[in-house]
Design a protein around this motif. Structure first.
Motif, PDB file in Angstrom:
ATOM      1  N   ARG A   1       3.846  -6.800  58.958  1.00 59.57           N
ATOM      2  CA  ARG A   1       2.736  -6.824  59.906  1.00 59.57           C
ATOM      3  C   ARG A   1       2.886  -8.054  60.790  1.00 59.57           C
ATOM      4  O   ARG A   1       3.117  -9.162  60.288  1.00 59.57           O
ATOM      5  CB  ARG A   1       1.410  -6.874  59.148  1.00 59.57           C
ATOM      6  CG  ARG A   1       0.175  -6.899  60.025  1.00 59.57           C
ATOM      7  CD  ARG A   1      -1.059  -7.009  59.161  1.00 59.57           C
ATOM      8  NE  ARG A   1      -2.277  -6.949  59.930  1.00 59.57           N
ATOM      9  CZ  ARG A   1      -3.490  -7.136  59.419  1.00 59.57           C
ATOM     10  NH1 ARG A   1      -3.623  -7.386  58.129  1.00 59.57           N
ATOM     11  NH2 ARG A   1      -4.556  -7.073  60.188  1.00 59.57           N
TER      12      ARG A   1
ATOM     13  N   ASP B   1      -1.257  -9.643  54.995  1.00 58.75           N
ATOM     14  CA  ASP B   1      -2.361  -8.708  55.229  1.00 58.75           C
ATOM     15  C   ASP B   1      -3.727  -9.367  55.135  1.00 58.75           C
ATOM     16  O   ASP B   1      -4.684  -8.904  55.749  1.00 58.75           O
ATOM     17  CB  ASP B   1      -2.294  -7.548  54.224  1.00 58.75           C
ATOM     18  CG  ASP B   1      -1.233  -6.529  54.613  1.00 58.75           C
ATOM     19  OD1 ASP B   1      -0.878  -6.472  55.805  1.00 58.75           O
ATOM     20  OD2 ASP B   1      -0.765  -5.796  53.724  1.00 58.75           O
ATOM     21  N   ASP B   2      -3.842 -10.418  54.365  1.00 58.06           N
ATOM     22  CA  ASP B   2      -5.158 -11.024  54.136  1.00 58.06           C
ATOM     23  C   ASP B   2      -5.389 -12.268  54.986  1.00 58.06           C
ATOM     24  O   ASP B   2      -6.210 -13.109  54.655  1.00 58.06           O
ATOM     25  CB  ASP B   2      -5.312 -11.386  52.658  1.00 58.06           C
ATOM     26  CG  ASP B   2      -4.235 -12.372  52.178  1.00 58.06           C
ATOM     27  OD1 ASP B   2      -3.290 -12.630  52.956  1.00 58.06           O
ATOM     28  OD2 ASP B   2      -4.352 -12.857  51.041  1.00 58.06           O
TER      29      ASP B   2
ATOM     30  N   ALA C   1      -6.909  -8.756  61.313  1.00 55.01           N
ATOM     31  CA  ALA C   1      -7.161  -7.322  61.471  1.00 55.01           C
ATOM     32  C   ALA C   1      -7.758  -6.994  62.834  1.00 55.01           C
ATOM     33  O   ALA C   1      -7.512  -5.924  63.395  1.00 55.01           O
ATOM     34  CB  ALA C   1      -8.090  -6.835  60.358  1.00 55.01           C
TER      35      ALA C   1
ATOM     36  N   GLU D   1      -5.171  -5.901  65.474  1.00 53.92           N
ATOM     37  CA  GLU D   1      -4.249  -4.792  65.260  1.00 53.92           C
ATOM     38  C   GLU D   1      -4.584  -3.608  66.154  1.00 53.92           C
ATOM     39  O   GLU D   1      -5.741  -3.218  66.308  1.00 53.92           O
ATOM     40  CB  GLU D   1      -4.277  -4.352  63.798  1.00 53.92           C
ATOM     41  CG  GLU D   1      -3.153  -3.388  63.465  1.00 53.92           C
ATOM     42  CD  GLU D   1      -2.888  -3.337  61.963  1.00 53.92           C
ATOM     43  OE1 GLU D   1      -2.711  -2.229  61.451  1.00 53.92           O
ATOM     44  OE2 GLU D   1      -2.865  -4.404  61.332  1.00 53.92           O
TER      45      GLU D   1
ATOM     46  N   ARG E   1       1.913  -2.960  63.162  1.00 57.48           N
ATOM     47  CA  ARG E   1       2.754  -2.700  62.004  1.00 57.48           C
ATOM     48  C   ARG E   1       4.020  -1.999  62.491  1.00 57.48           C
ATOM     49  O   ARG E   1       4.121  -1.629  63.660  1.00 57.48           O
ATOM     50  CB  ARG E   1       2.006  -1.869  60.970  1.00 57.48           C
ATOM     51  CG  ARG E   1       0.836  -2.642  60.341  1.00 57.48           C
ATOM     52  CD  ARG E   1       0.153  -1.808  59.278  1.00 57.48           C
ATOM     53  NE  ARG E   1      -0.985  -2.514  58.709  1.00 57.48           N
ATOM     54  CZ  ARG E   1      -0.914  -3.323  57.661  1.00 57.48           C
ATOM     55  NH1 ARG E   1       0.252  -3.520  57.062  1.00 57.48           N
ATOM     56  NH2 ARG E   1      -1.983  -3.929  57.200  1.00 57.48           N
TER      57      ARG E   1
END
Length: 397
Positions: A185, A231-232, A236, A239, A278
Motif C-alpha cells: 500500500r 495498513d494501520d 485510509a 486511498e 494498492r
C-alpha cells in the motif's frame, strides 16, 4: 436516432486514447473519441514520460510541447539510512532523450487534447458513455448515452478500448483477465521541493529498513514523494483519491513519514496533491476480438511503481496506429501477426520489473537491510549499470 459513421471509435479519452486518436488523425483516418468524463483533465497522477514515449510523440509533433513544460530527470540516486548507495545516470539510456521527463498528467492530457482538436475538431466527445457493441463482419455498431442522457449511436470500421483497468469494452466483449493483488500500500503527495538545488534533476529512492520512499522532481520546483505505508498508519483517507485539495492531516502524516525515513522534511502546507493506492496486476486473456482491440490498462494493468503503465499504453498506440490505418484503407481486419504477443510480452516484462521494485522497497530487519544495501551498492558500481538505466528508461519496450 441518427447513426454517425467513422473509421475508428476510440472509447476512453485519457492519455492513451487521445494519443492513439491523434496518431490516427495524423494518418488521415477519421476518428471519434467517446469519453465519459465531462470535466477537463485535473490532478497530477501519472507523471513519468520515458524516452520511447517521447520518440513516439514526435510522430504528431508533441515531443517539443511536452518537453517545454517538463522537468528532465537525468539520474536516479539510491539512499538508505542517510547514506548514498550509488547513482544511476540516463546519459547512455537513449540517443535521443537521455532522461525521463516528468509532467503532471493533466497537462499531458491537455496537450494531447489540443493536438487532436487541431487535426480533427469535434473528434473528442466528452460526457459520452459506451453501453453496447454489436459486431458485424465489416463494421461495429456502438451505442451509448450522450452528455444530456440521450442515446447515441455510431458505426465504425474498428473500435479501440482505451477505457482503463475497469474497461467497459472488455466487459462487453466478454474477455476475462488473470492476475493477482499485492499486499503493498502506497501514498503519494506533491510538495514544494525541499531537496538541495543540485538534486532538482535527480530521482531519489530511499530503501531504508522501514520501507521505501521514492521522490521525483516536478515542474514548478515541486517534488513528488511516494511512500510504502503500513495498513494501520492512518492514510485510509487518501486511498482511491487524487485530489488537488488534500486533507491537511494526511499531508502532515506523509511529510512526517518522509522526514523520519529520509531526513528530508517536506512542508505539509505546500502539498498540492495526495493519493493512496494498492497494487494489482491484471492481463486480459485476449487483446481484442475481430474489429475491436484493447490498449493500455484495458489490456494490461501493472503496478504504478516504476511509472511504466501509461507509457506501455502509449507504445501500444504507437504500434497499433499504422496497423489500424492500413486496415481501414484496405478493408481487411486483423489479426495482425505478432502485435498481441509483442504488447502483452512488453506488459509482462514491465510487471516483473515492478515486482522487483516493490520487493526491493519492502521493510526488512537491520541485518537483511544491510545485505540489500550492499547488493544495491555493488550493482550501481558495476560497469554494466548503464544496462539498468536502459531498463528503467524502458528502452526494451
Amino acid at each position: 436516432m441518427h447513426t454517425e459513421r467513422t473509421d475508428v471509435l476510440v472509447v476512453g479519452g485519457g492519455p492513451v486514447g487521445l494519443f492513439l486518436a491523434a496518431l490516427l488523425a495524423e494518418r488521415g483516418i477519421d476518428v471519434r473519441v467517446w469519453e465519459r468524463r465531462t470535466d477537463p483533465p485535473v490532478g497530477s497522477r501519472a507523471i513519468g514520460i520515458h524516452p520511447p514515449s517521447l520518440d513516439a510523440f514526435a510522430a504528431i509533433g508533441l515531443d517539443t510541447a511536452v518537453l517545454a513544460e517538463s522537468t528532465l530527470v537525468r539520474a536516479g540516486v539510491a539512499r538508505s539510512r542517510g547514506r548514498t548507495l550509488g547513482t544511476l545516470t540516463f546519459d547512455r539510456a537513449s540517443t535521443t532523450h537521455p532522461y525521463v521527463a516528468t509532467l503532471d498528467q493533466h497537462r499531458t492530457e491537455t496537450l494531447l487534447r489540443e493536438r487532436l482538436k487541431a487535426s480533427v475538431p469535434g473528434a473528442l466527445r466528452p460526457g459520452t458513455a459506451l453501453t453496447g457493441l454489436t459486431r458485424d463482419p465489416d463494421h461495429v455498431e456502438a451505442s451509448g448515452t450522450g452528455p444530456d442522457g440521450a442515446p447515441v449511436a455510431l458505426r465504425a470500421a474498428f473500435v479501440v478500448g482505451a477505457d482503463g483497468a475497469r474497461s467497459v469494452v472488455r466487459d462487453l466483449l466478454g474477455i476475462g483477465t488473470t492476475g493477482r493483488d499485492y499486499p503493498d500500500r502506497y501514498v503519494m503527495g506533491d510538495f514544494a521541493d525541499p531537496e538541495h538545488a543540485s538534486a532538482r534533476s535527480e530521482a531519489l529512492v530511499d530503501v531504508g529498513p522501514d520501507g521505501v520512499v521514492e521522490s521525483f522532481p516536478l515542474p514548478g520546483a515541486r517534488r513528488r514523494y511516494v511512500a510504502l505505508v503500513p495498513d494501520d498508519a492512518g492514510f485510509a483517507a487518501a486511498e482511491g483519491t487524487a485530489t488537488s485539495e488534500p486533507d491537511p492531516t494526511v499531508a502532515h502524516r506523509l511529510a512526517a513519514l518522509v522526514a523520519a525515513r529520509t531526513g528530508v522534511s517536506p512542508d505539509p502546507a505546500s502539498c498540492t496533491m495526495l493519493s493512496g493506492f494498492r497494487v494489482r496486476r491484471r492481463q486480459a486473456d485476449r487483446v481484442g476480438s475481430g474489429r475491436v482491440v484493447l490498449v493500455g490498462d484495458a489490456a494490461h494493468e501493472i503496478s504504478p511503481i516504476g511509472g511504466q503503465g501509461m507509457n506501455l499504453g502509449w507504445l501500444d498506440a504507437a504500434e497499433l496506429a499504422p496497423l489500424l490505418a492500413g486496415a481501414v484503407r484496405t478493408g481487411v481486419a486483423g489479426p495482425w501477426p505478432g502485435y498481441a504477443a509483442r504488447r502483452q510480452g512488453a506488459a509482462r516484462r514491465a510487471a516483473r520489473q515492478a515486482e522487483v521494485n516493490m520487493a526491493m522497497g519492502r521493510p526488512l530487519g537491520p541485518v537483511t537491510a544491510t545485505g540489500r544495501e550492499a547488493l544495491l551498492r555493488t550493482a550501481l558500481a558495476l560497469p554494466t549499470a548503464h544496462g539498468l538505466a536502459r531498463l528503467y528508461a524502458m528502452r526494451w519496450a
